[in-house]
Each structure stands twice: as structure tokens, then as C-alpha cells.
Design an enzyme around this catalytic site. Structure first.
Site, short mmCIF file in Angstrom:
data_model
loop_
_atom_site.label_atom_id
_atom_site.label_comp_id
_atom_site.label_asym_id
_atom_site.label_seq_id
_atom_site.Cartn_x
_atom_site.Cartn_y
_atom_site.Cartn_z
CB CYS A 184 -0.86 0.06 0.99
SG CYS A 184 -2.41 1.04 0.97
N GLY A 224 -6.16 5.66 -1.37
CA GLY A 224 -7.08 6.85 -2.00
C GLY A 224 -5.97 7.55 -2.92
CG HIS A 239 -4.28 -4.03 2.93
ND1 HIS A 239 -3.35 -3.42 3.61
CD2 HIS A 239 -4.62 -2.76 2.21
CE1 HIS A 239 -3.39 -2.09 3.57
NE2 HIS A 239 -4.16 -1.69 2.89
CD GLU A 252 -2.72 -6.65 5.34
OE1 GLU A 252 -3.44 -5.75 5.39
OE2 GLU A 252 -1.89 -6.52 4.26
#
Length: 370
Positions: free
Chosen positions: A257, A301, A343, A345
Site C-alpha cells: 500500500c 486513495g 492488502h 494480510e
């Protein structure tokens, strides 16, 4: 609190649009960038995710709070969202293993929440007009005062927020006798990332976002990890420089990210603020290397500039988002470094992307055995 006694509440967007609702009972006024998450479950993980710091969350699932809260289903030590907007707020819950109801959880941390909002109309409006700053108020503050206060709230573009959620001092996670040592730079790290690394025989030292290269390298790690986090990656100039120097050690690196965006910026590839980000638990991603699709959890974003990445001599795009073709994963050709925008995880049901942690540990193992 009885349904018909709850006071009126207001959501005011930066462009002047107003939505009305009801307070769930916690009085206050709070500001942030309004965004929405399309996940049907996992609200506690969302609320405690550091990547959501500075944002007012709109949940598209019409029922929030129906399964209560549980102590081990958090991604940090506290609620990170600025406020919550929902359709139906459940004051009671029915899950046998829950430890509390959502209202008490919010009340302890004074999180302002408004319900009975037409969230379908609100989400449609955000989709059409883009993410923007907003204020929610349940304490009777006048509309004119709210407009004046909202005008002073800084835009998310150019806003550095990693410093607000990063650890203030380094700490360890996992078994100190584990086979591999990883230095993780905390830009807003989620707890489940650490769990995923630890269960793969890794001992992690988590460093504050502003740690120096010398401090990080003193741990003598086998690999480096750059975490997720909130805000615009561009202002994190020191982190970008630290990343460049860590890459020069030729040890394996993995970014998720915000960490993914930092790796791009450290190599001269720009990022940009999206009109609307990706926030949900069923985003489709194509793995170019395997030709397989993955169902992923996403929350961002900002994104990496795909055109610049395609023209960069040292990068290869490994994943893209099927809905809009934005960059979802990349790797370097000259370094043992890869990253993803989503993500792995989170695993909200599908475990399609868990292999990324395996790949990182495999890279570390190969590098150690050279």
C-alpha cells in the site's frame, strides 16, 4: 438510547452538500475526508486500520454493529477513523463470542457516529463527485459555523499522516529465535501483517517512520518491509531517501500500500490522488505473471502512475486492478524488491494473495544462502 430520542445529526460536504441523520448518542463534531467501504463484514478491522486515519468512513453495508466487537479483531490499539456514517446502527449484537457492543466501543473512544443516513444516495454522490473533505456533527453546531470550520481543514493531497500513526519507539514482534530477521518501517502498520510474517518464521523489529538508515541497518535484518499507512506518500521525502539507501544493500524488500507507493517514488515514479479510492474486500486483481485473478482487500486513495512505471527501465508491472487498470503490483528488475497496492494480510474470506508473504520469505531465504 431510545431510537426516537436520538438528536438530529448532520453531514456537510466541502462542496456544500448536506445529508441528515441521527446521532447514535455520542456528542461531538469531527472532520476528515469522506470515503466509503463496500465490505459486508470486518467493520472492526476497518475502524482500527491506521490507513484510515483522517477519514470519515461511510459503510455501504446497511447494518453496522450487529455482531459486536472482539478484542483480537483489531489492526491497531485504537479506532483510527475520524467518524462513522451508516444507515442502521445496531445497539444490540448477537455473535456468541463478541465481548461488547459497538456503541460502548465507540463511547469509550468518543467516536462521533451518525446513522439513519441515506448511504446509497451518499455513496452515489461521492462516486460521481469524488472524495472530498467533510464534517459530521451531533452537538448542534450551527451550519454556518460548520462551513467555516470545514473550510480550514487541509486537503488530503499533500497531507503527511504517517507521523500521526507510526510507533514512537522501535519494538519487536515474534520469536527472537526465528530463522529470519525483518526490519519493518512503520508508516501505519496493520497488526495482521506482523502476524503473517511471524508465522512464517520471522522475527520483526518495527521502526518508527522517521528512523535513519543507520538505525534500521543496526538490526542486521535479512530483509526490509515497508508498511501501509494513511495520507499522501509524496511528503514522506526522508522515507523515500531511506528506501533508496536500503535498496542499495541488495537485501530483499517488500512493500504494501503506502510502502508500495514509497518504493515507486524512491525510484522517480510519481503517484497521484485518485478521484475515488479503492476501499473494500472483493476488488478483482489480475496477476500478470500467473494469468490468474485474485480477490483482494483494498484501502487506498493514492496510486502509482502506470504510464511512468511502464516506461521505467527497472520496473515490471506484476498486477493490475481489473476495474480500472491501475497498478496493483510491481517488481524491480535489478533489485530483489516487489510491492502491491492491496492488502494480502486481510484475507476477508479468500486467501488468494497470501502467497506474497511466502514469496518475500523465499526471497530472503535465497539471499541468505547465496
Amino acid at each position: 438510547m431510545k431510537y426516537n430520542t436520538r438528536p438530529q445529526a448532520i453531514l456537510l460536504l466541502a462542496d456544500g452538500t448536506i445529508f441528515y441523520g441521527k446521532s447514535v448518542g455520542i456528542s461531538g463534531t469531527t472532520f476528515g475526508e469522506v470515503c466509503f467501504n463496500t465490505g459486508m463484514t470486518g467493520y472492526q478491522e476497518i475502524f482500527t486500520d491506521p490507513s484510515y486515519f483522517g477519514q470519515i468512513m461511510v459503510t455501504t453495508n446497511p447494518h453496522i454493529g450487529n455482531y459486536g466487537v472482539k478484542g483480537d479483531e483489531v489492526e491497531s490499539d485504537k479506532i483510527m477513523i475520524s467518524g462513522l456514517v451508516c444507515k442502521n446502527f445496531s445497539f444490540t449484537h448477537s455473535r456468541p463470542h463478541s465481548e461488547s457492543n459497538l456503541y460502548d466501543y465507540f463511547e469509550k473512544q468518543k467516536l462521533v457516529c451518525i446513522s439513519d443516513v441515506d448511504t446509497r444516495a451518499l455513496v452515489s454522490y461521492i462516486r460521481e463527485h469524488g472524495a472530498q473533505n467533510a464534517v459530521i456533527s451531533t452537538d448542534g453546531t450551527s451550519l454556518e459555523d460548520l462551513k467555516q470550520l470545514l473550510y480550514k481543514v487541509p486537503n488530503m493531497k499533500g497531507l503527511e499522516l504517517a507521523s500521526k500513526v507510526s510507533t514512537s519507539s522501535a519494538y519487536y514482534f515474534g520469536d527472537e529465535n526465528a530463522t529470519y530477521k525483518i526490519a519493518a518501517l512503520d508508516l501505519g502498520i496493520k497488526r495482521n501483517i506482523l502476524r503473517n510474517l511471524a508465522k512464517r518464521d520471522c522475527y520483526i523489529k518495527v521502526f518508527p517512520f522517521n528512523s535513519s538508515v543507520e538505525d534500521i541497518m543496526s538490526f542486521e535484518a535479512d530483509g526490509y518491509f515497508l508498511s501501509n499507512g494513511p495520507g499522501d506518500p509524496e511528503p514522506l521525502v526522508q522515507v523515500q531517501e531511506v528506501t533508496r539507501q536500503l535498496l542499495n544493500t541488495n537485501k530483499p524488500m517488500f512493500g504494501i500500500c503506502l510502502g508500495h507507493q514509497i518504493i515507486a517514488l524512491a525510484n522517480g515514479v510519481s503517484t497521484y490522488k485518485m478521484f475515488n479510492g479503492h476501499r473494500g474486500i472483493n476488488h478483482p486483481v489480475m496477476n500478470i505473471i500467473t494469468g490468474k485473478g485474485e480477490i483482494t482487500s483494498q484501502n487506498h486513495g493514492f496510486a502509482v502512475n502506470r504510464e511512468e512505471l511502464e516506461q521505467h527501465f527497472d520496473f515490471e508491472i506484476t498486477h493490475y486492478h481489473i476495474n480500472d487498470n491501475t497498478v496493483a503490483g510491481m517488481k524491480m528488475k535489478s533489485k530483489d524488491c516487489f510491492s502491491v497496492q492491496y492488502h494480502p494480510e486481510a484475507s476477508p474470506g479468500p486467501h488468494d494473495s497470501a502467497y506474497l508473504f511466502d514469496n518475500f520469505v523465499e526471497n530472503i531465504s535465497k539471499n541468505k544462502n547465496k
